[in-house]
Design an enzyme around this catalytic site. Structure first.
Site, mmCIF file in Angstrom:
data_model
loop_
_atom_site.group_PDB
_atom_site.id
_atom_site.type_symbol
_atom_site.label_atom_id
_atom_site.label_comp_id
_atom_site.label_asym_id
_atom_site.label_seq_id
_atom_site.Cartn_x
_atom_site.Cartn_y
_atom_site.Cartn_z
ATOM 1 N N SER A 91 0.806 -1.224 0.000
ATOM 2 C CA SER A 91 0.000 0.000 0.000
ATOM 3 C C SER A 91 0.841 1.277 0.000
ATOM 4 O O SER A 91 0.329 2.346 -0.310
ATOM 5 C CB SER A 91 -0.934 0.015 1.201
ATOM 6 O OG SER A 91 -0.211 0.156 2.405
ATOM 7 N N LYS A 162 1.144 4.619 6.828
ATOM 8 C CA LYS A 162 0.570 5.496 5.801
ATOM 9 C C LYS A 162 1.286 6.841 5.837
ATOM 10 O O LYS A 162 2.088 7.128 6.718
ATOM 11 C CB LYS A 162 -0.925 5.721 6.037
ATOM 12 C CG LYS A 162 -1.778 4.450 6.107
ATOM 13 C CD LYS A 162 -1.855 3.711 4.791
ATOM 14 C CE LYS A 162 -2.687 2.442 4.943
ATOM 15 N NZ LYS A 162 -2.621 1.589 3.722
#
Length: 278
Positions: A91, A162
């Protein structure tokens, strides 16, 4: 009177014979070759059986202490200073790849500091990205966390990595007429995005509540991030106090070792929520 007998008695009174003196002197020397052939090691001497067993026991105790101290030191270090973290998904590609081992700086946001736009952080997604499940076993969670720190298990399912895109008060919109994200009215040129990905294929228009963060992955087409939780309680916002630390270093593989790709100047022109700069 027998003269020979007199000489014999007199010689004995003068002390041991010459051969006996030599044997005694040799037995006290440090050279094993000088010892008589029938002289064994005395108990407690370095070369003796007792001394050898004592030395081996001492070495084993030292080895056991070292084996116990090293994991304890790693756990203490990871609890308060730097924690290793295994990247489990793609991701965050190309910035972080599957299998990368990174070091998370847990001191980055101490002493009043808070995450900034563009920072790559690891956080606990409990209550924001994953449900806060009641009745979970805290002991099992602690043991799994310790095993993950030592590289014996995958990181907990509640930990995520993230990039911070919005901080408290920011107005984040997707997308402008050119397909770019906007933060506080300023479009972002996100050079760190995965090749071929759009900034977002999901439109949104949100204001980040104070004390929370809006998180997005660099591989936007494969990232389950704040966008995926827009309709849920909390709206995908991650509380600042759930941030574990900032990713400052890739430690493995050697070919990628070093600081991860930063956000460059993508956020440099973004004003504060009140419109001020700097």
């Amino acid at each position: 009177m027998d003269t020979e007998e007199q000489h014999t008695k007199r010689d004995r009174s003068l002390g041991p014979a010459k051969g006996s003196q030599e044997r005694s002197r040799f037995s006290r020397s440090g050279n094993p070759e000088d010892r008589p052939a029938d002289a064994g090691d005395l108990p407690g001497e370095p070369g003796g059986d007792d001394g050898g067993r004592t030395g081996r026991r001492s070495a084993l105790r030292r080895a056991a202490l070292i084996c116990a101290a090293l994991p304890a030191a790693v756990l203490l270090l990871s609890a308060f200073v730097v924690q290793p973290f295994l990247i489990p998904s793609g991701s965050m590609e190309p910035t972080l790849r599957v299998g990368d081992r990174v070091f998370v700086n847990k001191l980055a946001y101490r002493s009043g500091s808070t995450p900034e736009r563009g920072d790559v952080v690891v956080f606990d997604g409990t209550g924001s990205f994953v449900p806060d499940t009641a009745g979970h076993n805290p002991v099992a969670g602690l043991l799994r966390g310790a095993a993950a720190v030592l590289g014996l298990a995958d990181p907990p399912d509640t930990d995520f990595v993230k990039r911070v895109v919005g901080v408290g008060g920011d107005h984040v919109v997707c997308c402008d007429r050119n397909g770019r994200l906007e933060v506080n009215g300023t479009p972002l040129d996100e050079e760190y995005l995965h090749t071929g990905d759009a900034p977002s294929r999901v439109p949104f228009d949100i204001v980040v509540p104070d004390g929370t963060l809006w998180m997005m992955g660099d591989h936007r087409d494969r990232s389950s991030d704040s966008r995926s939780h827009l309709g849920e309680p909390g709206g995908g916002m991650v509380p600042v106090d759930r941030v574990i630390g900032r990713v400052d270093l890739i430690g493995w593989p050697w070919s990628r070792a070093g600081a991860p790709t930063g956000s460059g100047d993508a956020f440099d022109g973004v004003p504060a929520p009140d419109g001020s700069h700097g």
